[in-house]
Design an enzyme around this catalytic site. Structure first.
Site, PDB file in Angstrom:
ATOM      1  CG  ASN A  10      58.503  33.826 121.551  1.00 30.22           C
ATOM      2  OD1 ASN A  10      58.938  33.442 122.636  1.00 30.22           O
ATOM      3  ND2 ASN A  10      59.096  33.552 120.394  1.00 30.22           N
ATOM      4  CE  LYS A  35      61.537  36.057 119.728  1.00 32.09           C
ATOM      5  NZ  LYS A  35      62.185  36.471 118.493  1.00 32.09           N
ATOM      6  CG  HIS A  75      60.744  30.732 117.409  1.00 34.84           C
ATOM      7  ND1 HIS A  75      61.938  31.301 117.038  1.00 34.84           N
ATOM      8  CD2 HIS A  75      59.850  31.756 117.473  1.00 34.84           C
ATOM      9  CE1 HIS A  75      61.775  32.613 116.892  1.00 34.84           C
ATOM     10  NE2 HIS A  75      60.523  32.912 117.149  1.00 34.84           N
ATOM     11  CD  GLU A 135      64.536  33.723 118.029  1.00 32.06           C
ATOM     12  OE1 GLU A 135      64.120  33.475 119.181  1.00 32.06           O
ATOM     13  OE2 GLU A 135      64.284  34.792 117.434  1.00 32.06           O
ATOM     14  CD  GLU A 183      57.344  33.849 114.421  1.00 27.61           C
ATOM     15  OE1 GLU A 183      56.965  34.852 115.029  1.00 27.61           O
ATOM     16  OE2 GLU A 183      58.182  33.058 114.875  1.00 27.61           O
ATOM     17  N   GLY A 193      62.718  40.208 114.703  1.00 23.73           N
ATOM     18  CA  GLY A 193      63.614  41.049 115.490  1.00 23.73           C
ATOM     19  C   GLY A 193      64.428  42.035 114.670  1.00 23.73           C
ATOM     20  CB  SER A 201      59.326  43.330 112.710  1.00 27.00           C
ATOM     21  OG  SER A 201      60.688  42.946 112.876  1.00 27.00           O
TER      22      SER A 201
HETATM   23  P1  PGA Z   1      59.714  39.839 116.913  1.00 28.22           P
HETATM   24  O1  PGA Z   1      59.755  38.246 117.151  1.00 28.22           O
HETATM   25  O2  PGA Z   1      58.293  40.281 117.074  1.00 28.22           O
HETATM   26  O3  PGA Z   1      60.620  40.406 117.985  1.00 28.22           O
HETATM   27  O4  PGA Z   1      60.218  40.092 115.532  1.00 28.22           O
HETATM   28  C1  PGA Z   1      58.724  37.421 116.666  1.00 28.22           C
HETATM   29  C2  PGA Z   1      59.011  35.977 117.019  1.00 28.22           C
HETATM   30  O5  PGA Z   1      60.164  35.542 116.904  1.00 28.22           O
HETATM   31  O6  PGA Z   1      58.101  35.228 117.427  1.00 28.22           O
END
Ligand code: PGA
Length: 248
Positions: A9, A11, A93, A95, A163, A169, A208
């Site tokens: 992803n 983003k 997601h 976010e 998640e 992140g 992560s």
């Molecule tokens: P990350 O993000 O691997 O940077 O923690 C995962 C995600 O939001 O899909």
């Protein structure tokens, strides 16, 4: 047997030059047992499809509107993603849930729009740190799963991504026991509701994931792959994750 899935992803990251990273993933993606997906910004979907030519790398969007078309400035429909060559789309997601106030009902409608356009929906669910610390994880995950997954979900059109919001992140990862508990719970819920199709749906862990923790996470029961943010931007990192998953 569920095929494994390594999903990236990107983003809101990546201009055209980022596609050299996707090209550098082609050799690692040529595995027997693992599907590889990169969800690019909408602006790159069509060029990513071109860049992935001759490989098994699938390209996806990161969100789609529930409607097929209309007066929704700045939004993108499932039909548009499919027209650009995408075969997957992330829905719900965290976010999006936070930045755009997306509810479970909205996420379910977006996932239905994905199905209507032959896109596989990667439906994201996960608890916040507060919810984890107050012992509500399974309640929250169960509610989101039930509310965000449409009745028409099948093993072919749906991937679930667990998640934990606090792991995205941040470099923080749940213990393997915590991951296993939630993935087993999700599997049980899916099988109760969808029977054999619930058994066939892939359940990814996200938050992560990096080369140094991928192998141990992929050994956890009912983890069929990963949804990877930061570590999917660099081919060296993502290739190592693909290889770890394929070996799991
Ligand atoms: P990350 O993000 O691997 O940077 O923690 C995962 C995600 O939001 O899909």
């Amino acid at each position: 047997m569920r095929r494994k899935l390594a999903a990236g992803n990107w983003k809101m990251n990546g201009l055209a030059a980022q596609l050299t990273e996707l090209e550098a993933m082609k050799p690692a993606a040529a595995t027997q047992q693992t599907d590889v997906l990169i969800c690019t910004p909408a602006t790159l979907v069509s060029r990513a499809v071109d860049a992935a030519a001759g490989s098994t790398i699938a390209v996806g969007g990161q969100d789609c509107h529930a409607n097929a078309s209309g007066a929704h400035t700045g939004d993108i429909s499932g039909a548009m993603l499919a027209d650009a060559g995408a075969t997957y789309v992330i829905t719900g997601h965290s976010e999006r849930r936070v930045d755009h106030a997306e509810t479970d009902a909205i996420v379910a409608a977006k996932s239905e729009a994905a199905y209507a356009n032959d896109l596989v929906a990667v439906i994201c669910i996960g608890e916040s740190l507060d919810e984890r610390e107050s012992g509500k994880t399974l309640d929250v995950v169960g509610t989101q799963l039930a509310g965000s997954t449409p009745a028409g979900a099948t093993g072919a059109n749906t991937v679930i991504a667990y998640e934990p919001v606090w792991a995205i992140g941040t470099g923080k990862v749940p213990t393997l026991e915590q991951i296993g508990e939630v993935h087993d719970f999700i599997r049980t819920q899916l099988v109760e509701r969808f029977g054999a199709e619930g058994e066939a749906m892939r359940v990814l862990y996200g938050g992560s994931v990096k080369p140094s923790n991928a192998t141990e996470i992929f050994a956890v029961s009912n983890v069929d792959g990963a949804l990877v943010g930061g570590a999917s931007l660099k081919a060296d990192d993502f290739n190592a994750i693909i290889t770890a998953l394929d070996a799991a």
